[in-house]
Motif scaffolding. Structure first.
Motif, short mmCIF file in Angstrom:
data_model
loop_
_atom_site.label_atom_id
_atom_site.label_comp_id
_atom_site.label_asym_id
_atom_site.label_seq_id
_atom_site.Cartn_x
_atom_site.Cartn_y
_atom_site.Cartn_z
N ILE A 275 0.86 -1.18 0.00
CA ILE A 275 0.00 0.00 0.00
C ILE A 275 0.90 1.23 0.00
N VAL A 276 0.74 2.07 -1.01
CA VAL A 276 1.63 3.23 -1.14
C VAL A 276 0.81 4.50 -0.96
N CYS A 277 1.09 5.23 0.12
CA CYS A 277 0.37 6.48 0.39
C CYS A 277 1.04 7.63 -0.38
N GLU A 278 0.32 8.76 -0.49
CA GLU A 278 0.86 9.86 -1.30
C GLU A 278 2.06 10.52 -0.64
N ASP A 279 2.25 10.26 0.70
CA ASP A 279 3.40 10.88 1.38
C ASP A 279 4.57 9.90 1.51
N ALA A 280 4.52 8.82 0.76
CA ALA A 280 5.62 7.85 0.85
C ALA A 280 6.88 8.41 0.21
N ASP A 281 8.03 7.92 0.67
CA ASP A 281 9.31 8.20 0.00
C ASP A 281 9.33 7.29 -1.23
N ILE A 282 9.03 7.89 -2.38
CA ILE A 282 8.75 7.06 -3.57
C ILE A 282 9.99 6.28 -4.02
N ASP A 283 11.16 6.89 -3.94
CA ASP A 283 12.35 6.15 -4.40
C ASP A 283 12.61 4.92 -3.54
N LYS A 284 12.50 5.10 -2.24
CA LYS A 284 12.70 3.96 -1.32
C LYS A 284 11.61 2.91 -1.57
N LEU A 308 -1.13 -1.23 -4.28
CA LEU A 308 -2.34 -0.41 -4.13
C LEU A 308 -1.86 1.01 -3.85
N VAL A 309 -1.93 1.87 -4.85
CA VAL A 309 -1.28 3.18 -4.73
C VAL A 309 -2.31 4.30 -4.79
N HIS A 310 -2.07 5.31 -3.96
CA HIS A 310 -2.93 6.49 -4.00
C HIS A 310 -2.83 7.14 -5.37
N ALA A 311 -3.96 7.47 -5.94
CA ALA A 311 -4.01 7.97 -7.32
C ALA A 311 -3.12 9.19 -7.53
N THR A 312 -2.97 10.01 -6.48
CA THR A 312 -2.19 11.25 -6.65
C THR A 312 -0.70 10.99 -6.92
N VAL A 313 -0.19 9.86 -6.48
CA VAL A 313 1.24 9.56 -6.75
C VAL A 313 1.39 8.36 -7.69
N ALA A 314 0.28 7.91 -8.23
CA ALA A 314 0.32 6.68 -9.04
C ALA A 314 1.16 6.87 -10.31
N ASP A 315 1.04 8.04 -10.96
CA ASP A 315 1.83 8.24 -12.20
C ASP A 315 3.32 8.18 -11.90
N GLU A 316 3.71 8.89 -10.84
CA GLU A 316 5.15 8.91 -10.49
C GLU A 316 5.63 7.50 -10.15
N ASP A 408 -7.05 5.68 1.89
CA ASP A 408 -6.54 4.58 2.72
C ASP A 408 -7.62 3.51 2.89
N ASP A 409 -8.84 3.99 3.11
CA ASP A 409 -9.93 3.04 3.34
C ASP A 409 -10.13 2.12 2.13
N GLU A 410 -10.03 2.70 0.95
CA GLU A 410 -10.21 1.85 -0.24
C GLU A 410 -9.06 0.84 -0.35
N ALA A 411 -7.84 1.30 -0.05
CA ALA A 411 -6.69 0.37 -0.10
C ALA A 411 -6.89 -0.78 0.89
N ILE A 412 -7.34 -0.42 2.08
CA ILE A 412 -7.55 -1.45 3.12
C ILE A 412 -8.65 -2.42 2.68
N GLU A 413 -9.71 -1.85 2.11
CA GLU A 413 -10.82 -2.69 1.67
C GLU A 413 -10.37 -3.70 0.60
#
Ligand SMILES: NC(=O)C1=CN([C@@H]2O[C@H](COP(=O)(O)OP(=O)(O)OC[C@H]3O[C@@H](n4cnc5c(N)ncnc54)[C@H](OP(=O)(O)O)[C@@H]3O)[C@@H](O)[C@H]2O)C=CC1
Ligand SMILES: O=C(O)[C@H](O)COP(=O)(O)O
Length: 491
Positions: A275-284, A308-316, A408-413
């Protein structure tokens, strides 16, 4: 590097085809069934050897012989048992190259990983011995219960269960086998060991090391033969007191349906989400997902099998993953690439089928969809949706779906809608958020900012739902293979 050679791939051995024997009564013997199973190398299709398909009668003899041997073994001084196991660990290190050679040939693991598997196993044995030595009997006083007598004391001992049936899968033919054998033996059990057929020669090599050390006869019997022929028979056998199984969910559920009144630990498959949140360190995050998803071509129960990635950082994320997937080394095990051929044609057909199906269902193929025999090139999909098979099925191959989520709720679901619950990873720089998500995920373990993996091997390891039953991990495995016995002293 092992031997030099005249085989198809540089550095590899192809010797005469050997008929490997099974191990009973402290001897390697041939089955009187006359039936042999050919073991084919997953990456060059040569016959690497044959193993015995033992008969049910031979399984009966092997199991029966453990009974007397186990009693003597359980009664043997603990430090004598410990000494033998430690010697086995030392012997494995001496024999590491020979065993690794067979792991590589038989299950297509890279040379480096095959060697690591053997050394990891030696460490596993030594830790198991120490763990058991430092486990003490417990005591309780009657005085601690209302109305109980202070003159009543219980000494709570842990005693072995008897004969443990250890059934292991192909992907770690040495390590996941010893993860059962060592705890069973140090605790005073005898073992009937049924390895995966593709993996059975590596198991023979493992037991050749065991045999050199001088363990008493009949405390460990290696039986070979197809699970579909002898698996049910030995699993429901009256002489088996406990089953420790690692393998697919279908086989595990099948075993649990009829082995009544036998303690059982099941380690099964998974569909581990990252599960990748929009505040994740994307490179790591990218680096953890890459090694989590693709090492050994994804043939790990703990592999990351969906993102399962938040849409806001999905492209990156998807762009960076694409770049890394394109860079993955692909080839033959001797050259130590990340991506190697899958275990057999059926496995490759299945993974290719999932890829074809996902393309037809409309997901965006970012990299991959290329196959040469059993070699499936690493494949990455974006915009996978929950109506596609790839969102739910365990490929056990190098194919990774990216599913975009809004919260987050959708990712958890989506994570929890899976039939599996082995592990999960959560990537975010907000620790409280990570913990909040982790607490809602239905899985045995949740890794925060790290890839899903089993080790270190002394951590408890478990799955929920179709990912398993009971707990593995050194101390927990010992617990599962022993039971409490109370000695109650009335003063
Ligand atoms: N959670 C975990 O710790 C792990 C889970 N796995 C899971 O294992 C699967 C891959 O391993 P794989 O070897 O293909 O799994 P399988 O379930 O096909 O086989 C596992 C073992 O069960 C044996 N077996 C098959 N049928 C029976 C039966 N009726 N009774 C008793 N034993 C039987 C097999 O023998 P034979 O080979 O002769 O058929 C083999 O030794 C994946 O789903 C993976 O996720 C793998 C590793 C770790
Ligand atoms: O079978 C498996 O996949 C192993 O249990 C995973 O072990 P690993 O996470 O250490 O590779």
């Amino acid at each position: 590097m092992p031997f030099c050679f005249r085989g198809k791939y540089k550095g590899e051995v192809m010797s005469e085809i050997t008929n490997y024997k099974y191990y009973v009564g402290g001897q390697f013997v041939q089955s009187t069934s006359g039936n042999l199973i050919e073991i084919i190398c997953p990456y060059d299709q040569s016959v690497i050897g044959r193993v015995q398909a033992i008969s049910k009668e031979e399984a009966d003899v092997a199991i029966a012989a453990t009974k007397a041997a186990q009693k003597v073994w359980a009664d043997t001084d603990l430090f004598k048992r410990a000494d033998l196991l430690n010697k086995w660990a030392d012997q494995l290190e001496i024999d590491a190259e020979e065993i690794a050679q067979m792991i590589m040939r038989e299950v297509g693991k890279t040379w480096n990983d095959a060697v690591k598997e053997v050394t990891r196993t030696a460490e596993f044995i030594r830790y198991t011995v120490q763990e058991f030595i430092h486990t003490n009997d417990a005591a309780m006083s009657g005085a601690n219960y209302p109305g109980g007598s202070k003159n009543k004391f219980a000494i709570i001992k842990r005693i072995p269960l008897g004969t443990v049936l250890a059934i292991s899968p192909f992907n770690y033919p040495v390590n996941l086998s010893v993860a059962k054998l060592a705890p069973a033996l140090i605790a005073g059990n005898a073992v009937v060991f049924k390895p995966a057929t593709q993996g059975a020669i590596s198991a023979v090599k493992l037991i050749e090391s065991f045999d050199k050390v001088g363990f008493p006869a009949d405390i460990l019997q290696l039986i070979t033969g197809k699970g579909s022929d002898i698996g049910d028979y030995v699993s429901e056998h009256d002489g088996i007191d406990m089953i420790s199984f690692t393998g697919g969910a279908t086989t595990g559920r099948h075993l649990s349906s009829f082995s009544t009144m036998k303690p059982m630990v099941l380690e099964l498959g998974g569909k581990d989400p990252a599960i990748v949140c929009e505040d994740a360190d994307i490179d790591k995050t990218v680096s953890e997902i890459m090694s989590g998803a693709f090492s050994y071509s994804g043939q790990r129960c703990t592999a990351i099998k969906r993102v399962l990635v938040h849409a806001t950082v999905a492209d990156e994320l998807s762009e960076k993953l694409k770049v890394e997937v394109e860079k993955l080394s692909v080839g033959m095990p001797i050259d130590n690439p990340v991506i190697v051929p899958l275990i057999n044609e059926g496995a490759a057909d299945y993974v290719q089928g999932l890829i074809t199906d996902t393309i037809a269902a409309g997901a965006e193929l970012l990299v991959g969809n290329k196959r040469e025999d059993n070699l499936i090139y690493p494949t990455l999909f974006d915009h996978v949706t929950t109506d596609m098979r790839l969102a739910w099925e365990e490929p056990f191959g190098p194919v990774l779906p990216i599913i975009r989520v809004a919260s987050d709720d959708e990712a958890i679901e989506i994570a929890n809608a899976s039939e599996y619950g082995l592990q999960a990873s959560v990537f975010t720089q907000n620790f409280s958020r990570a913990v909040a998500i982790a607490e809602k995920i239905e899985a045995g373990s949740v890794q925060i900012n790290g890839r899903t993996e089993r080790g270190p091997d002394h951590f408890p390891f478990l799955g929920v739902k179709n990912s398993g039953m009971g707990v593995h991990g050194i101390s927990r495995t010992i617990e599962s293979m022993t039971r409490e016995k109370l000695l109650i002293i009335n003063v």
